[in-house]
Scaffold this active site. Structure first.
Site, PDB file in Angstrom:
ATOM      1  CE  LYS A  33      -4.523  19.631  42.267  1.00  0.00           C
ATOM      2  NZ  LYS A  33      -4.881  18.415  42.977  1.00  0.00           N
ATOM      3  NE  ARG A 129      -7.633  10.516  45.288  1.00  0.00           N
ATOM      4  CZ  ARG A 129      -7.029  11.631  45.334  1.00  0.00           C
ATOM      5  NH1 ARG A 129      -7.918  12.372  45.700  1.00  0.00           N
ATOM      6  NH2 ARG A 129      -5.983  11.968  45.443  1.00  0.00           N
ATOM      7  CE1 TYR A 253     -34.562  36.368  47.133  1.00  0.00           C
ATOM      8  CE2 TYR A 253     -32.034  36.733  46.776  1.00  0.00           C
ATOM      9  CZ  TYR A 253     -33.247  36.294  46.316  1.00  0.00           C
ATOM     10  OH  TYR A 253     -33.590  37.733  45.330  1.00  0.00           O
ATOM     11  CG  MET A 301     -26.417  35.430  40.766  1.00  0.00           C
ATOM     12  SD  MET A 301     -27.580  35.912  39.274  1.00  0.00           S
ATOM     13  CE  MET A 301     -28.207  33.771  39.769  1.00  0.00           C
TER      14      MET A 301
END
Length: 356
Positions: A33, A129, A253, A301
């Site tokens: 999956k 769940r 950053y 990024m």
């Protein structure tokens, strides 16, 4: 071209599947999956085609990709279906289905199918769940046995803490499962990767190995069987720039990292747009030319920065490994406060190359 890429070692994938099989006499559905946890569902399923007893996916869209690739193995839909209109296609494609709520039960009773389907009836043994309660489970089993749209029944549940063997929770869930299903004849399936590796008494008839196929451990400690896993994905790139930065200067950053000494900084073509975790802290391990160094500064990024000060032979063009052989993804994930599953599934933009 940009040097960032993922190399998928299909031989190691096959090895890990066979390891799961060697730990048990049970059959095993290879869980592919979420695009095989970011590794490429079709290519991984094809690599396992001569070994796998079947596959498991989340939904019909994922199953149809495998069918369109020519794979005729059993494919289990772990979430069953979402709309009753899917059922005729499920029957046509001979997909197996998990039934876990009353709406699906009603859909199956009202459907007009070309052929009956294989049903895996989900028991909520304590994860809370999805699944039917232990009290209602036997009656629903009998109800499905009488349904002409059902050709076989398998008992299935899911462990919530199999990766934490000392909690006692798995023993509790196993006891609930055994009590709820004790008079119900049919195969059973309980174990995800952690169950396969650490709970042989719960193996049942069908295993569902997932993360272990891709060479990452589900445990946050050294578990004996898991140490034999081989990493399947190598996430690699190169140093694309080198900077010499004086002491007491910020890098990147937010000025999160400040040099404590004159520092050689390597800039790597890899960032959070590729799937590398933005929140990875300073000190997260990275391999440069096979040698360990650390992240130095916030991931951006398209780039991240590493400390090359103690690697004088490394520089522009040096090979960088973010995770894989020599640096397990689970270790990187631990530094980033996440799990290897998320690292793999978040992989984006970088091309995948396959090694047989």
């Amino acid at each position: 071209m940009r040097p960032a890429h993922a190399l998928i070692n299909l031989a190691n994938l096959r090895y890990n599947y066979l390891l799961a099989k060697q730990l048990s006499s049970s059959k095993a559905l290879a869980v592919v999956k979420a695009n095989a946890y970011g590794h490429g569902a079709v290519r991984c399923a094809e690599a396992l085609a001569d070994l796998a007893d079947g596959y498991a996916v989340a939904c019909i869209e994922e199953a149809l990709q495998l069918r369109q690739a020519g794979l005729e193995h059993p494919i289990l839909l772990l979430e069953g279906w979402f709309e009753a209109s899917e059922l005729p296609l499920i029957a046509e494609q001979q997909l197996w289905v998990v039934v876990h709520h009353h709406g699906q039960l009603a859909d199956l009773e009202q459907a007009n199918l070309s052929q009956p389907v294989h049903v895996w009836l989900k028991l909520d043994s304590g994860m809370h769940r999805v699944g039917f309660t232990p009290e209602e489970y036997p009656a629903i089993w009998q109800r499905l046995q009488a349904n002409p749209n059902v050709t076989s029944l398998t008992k299935i549940t899911h462990f919530s803490r199999a990766d934490e063997p000392s909690t006692g929770r798995t023993e509790q869930q196993l006891a609930v499962f055994e009590q709820a299903t004790k008079n119900l004849d049919g195969p059973s399936s309980l174990c995800n990767s952690a169950g396969v590796l650490a709970w042989p008494q719960a193996h049942g008839d069908w295993l569902r190995p997932g993360i272990m196929l891709y060479g990452a451990t589900p445990f946050d400690f050294a578990q004996d069987s898991a140490t034999n896993l081989k990493p399947v994905m190598q996430l690699d790139s190169k140093i694309i720039a080198v900077r010499h930065v004086p002491a007491n200067e910020p890098i990147g950053y937010g000025s999160r990292f400040v040099t404590a000494r004159p520092t050689r900084v390597g800039v790597v073509a890899m960032g959070y747009a590729d799937g590398y975790p933005r929140h990875a802290p300073d000190g997260t391990p990275v391999l440069v030319d096979g040698l360990r160094t650390t992240l130095a500064g916030r991931v951006s990024m398209d780039m991240l920065t590493v400390d090359l000060t103690d690697l004088p032979e490394s520089g522009l063009g040096s090979h960088v490994r973010l995770w894989g052989e020599g640096l397990n993804a689970s270790e990187v994930a631990g530094w980033a406060g996440t799990i290897a599953y998320q690292l793999f599934c978040n992989l984006n933009r970088v091309p995948r190359h396959y090694q047989q």
